[in-house]
Motif scaffolding. Structure first.
Motif, PDB file in Angstrom:
ATOM      1  N   CYS A 196     -20.810 -29.840 -31.317  1.00  0.00           N
ATOM      2  CA  CYS A 196     -19.760 -29.190 -30.528  1.00  0.00           C
ATOM      3  C   CYS A 196     -18.380 -29.564 -31.077  1.00  0.00           C
ATOM      4  O   CYS A 196     -18.118 -30.748 -31.360  1.00  0.00           O
ATOM      5  N   HIS A 237     -15.727 -29.893 -29.528  1.00  0.00           N
ATOM      6  CA  HIS A 237     -14.964 -30.720 -28.592  1.00  0.00           C
ATOM      7  C   HIS A 237     -15.154 -32.202 -28.894  1.00  0.00           C
ATOM      8  O   HIS A 237     -14.209 -32.891 -29.219  1.00  0.00           O
ATOM      9  N   ALA A 238     -16.363 -32.684 -28.803  1.00  0.00           N
ATOM     10  CA  ALA A 238     -16.602 -34.116 -29.005  1.00  0.00           C
ATOM     11  C   ALA A 238     -17.972 -34.368 -29.622  1.00  0.00           C
ATOM     12  O   ALA A 238     -18.557 -35.430 -29.422  1.00  0.00           O
ATOM     13  N   GLY A 239     -18.483 -33.391 -30.363  1.00  0.00           N
ATOM     14  CA  GLY A 239     -19.700 -33.605 -31.131  1.00  0.00           C
ATOM     15  C   GLY A 239     -20.995 -33.476 -30.368  1.00  0.00           C
ATOM     16  O   GLY A 239     -22.045 -33.914 -30.849  1.00  0.00           O
ATOM     17  N   GLY A 240     -20.972 -32.899 -29.203  1.00  0.00           N
ATOM     18  CA  GLY A 240     -22.194 -32.738 -28.417  1.00  0.00           C
ATOM     19  C   GLY A 240     -23.249 -31.936 -29.167  1.00  0.00           C
ATOM     20  O   GLY A 240     -22.929 -31.094 -30.005  1.00  0.00           O
ATOM     21  N   CYS A 242     -22.306 -26.141 -23.907  1.00  0.00           N
ATOM     22  CA  CYS A 242     -22.552 -27.470 -24.469  1.00  0.00           C
ATOM     23  C   CYS A 242     -23.098 -28.394 -23.379  1.00  0.00           C
ATOM     24  O   CYS A 242     -22.587 -28.399 -22.250  1.00  0.00           O
ATOM     25  N   LEU A 247     -22.808 -31.594 -23.100  1.00  0.00           N
ATOM     26  CA  LEU A 247     -22.021 -32.789 -22.761  1.00  0.00           C
ATOM     27  C   LEU A 247     -20.952 -32.539 -21.707  1.00  0.00           C
ATOM     28  O   LEU A 247     -20.900 -33.223 -20.689  1.00  0.00           O
ATOM     29  N   HIS A 248     -20.074 -31.577 -21.942  1.00  0.00           N
ATOM     30  CA  HIS A 248     -18.975 -31.355 -20.994  1.00  0.00           C
ATOM     31  C   HIS A 248     -18.922 -29.907 -20.518  1.00  0.00           C
ATOM     32  O   HIS A 248     -17.929 -29.470 -19.943  1.00  0.00           O
ATOM     33  N   LEU A 249     -19.979 -29.166 -20.843  1.00  0.00           N
ATOM     34  CA  LEU A 249     -20.176 -27.820 -20.294  1.00  0.00           C
ATOM     35  C   LEU A 249     -19.141 -26.797 -20.745  1.00  0.00           C
ATOM     36  O   LEU A 249     -18.917 -25.803 -20.060  1.00  0.00           O
ATOM     37  N   TYR A 250     -18.519 -27.006 -21.895  1.00  0.00           N
ATOM     38  CA  TYR A 250     -17.694 -25.942 -22.460  1.00  0.00           C
ATOM     39  C   TYR A 250     -18.624 -24.798 -22.868  1.00  0.00           C
ATOM     40  O   TYR A 250     -19.720 -25.032 -23.393  1.00  0.00           O
TER      41      TYR A 250
END
Ligand code: FES
Length: 107
Positions: A51, A53-56, A70, A72-75
């Motif tokens: 991802c 955003h932060a590699g999810g 994603c 991890l943070h649901l983007y």
């Protein structure tokens, strides 16, 4: 993930049945980590594996006909062009198709 072969139409990353309907799996295409998804309608999609955003792990994300979410943070990212539904950095999408039962990703 598995090592891939290259054909004139792209990188063979695995077989279609390696990705259960409604799920995604991570593969390597050339030297690029990709996530390939097989939706329940049979359509195929591919994105970068991590991802933006932060590699999810996007291969573990939830999907519907329009977006990938994603884990991890649901983007959410649109299949159509990889754009973020919340205005964040887009995800790279790649053309993917089935060829004689194989998944072929074009980088
Ligand atoms: S790492 Fe994917 S939304 Fe944060």
């Amino acid at each position: 993930m598995s090592v891939t072969a290259q054909t004139t139409s792209g990188h063979v990353v695995g077989r279609v049945e390696d990705v259960p309907p409604g799920e995604g799996r991570a593969f390597v295409a050339g030297d690029v980590q990709v996530a390939v998804f097989r939706l329940r309608d049979g359509s195929l999609h591919a994105t970068q594996a991590a991802c933006p955003h932060a590699g999810g792990p996007l291969a573990d994300g939830q999907t519907d006909a329009d977006v990938l979410v994603c884990p991890l943070h649901l983007y959410a990212y649109r299949w159509r062009d990889g754009s973020s539904t919340s205005g964040n950095a887009p995800v790279q999408v790649y053309p993917v198709h089935e060829e004689d039962g194989h998944l072929v990703v074009q980088l």
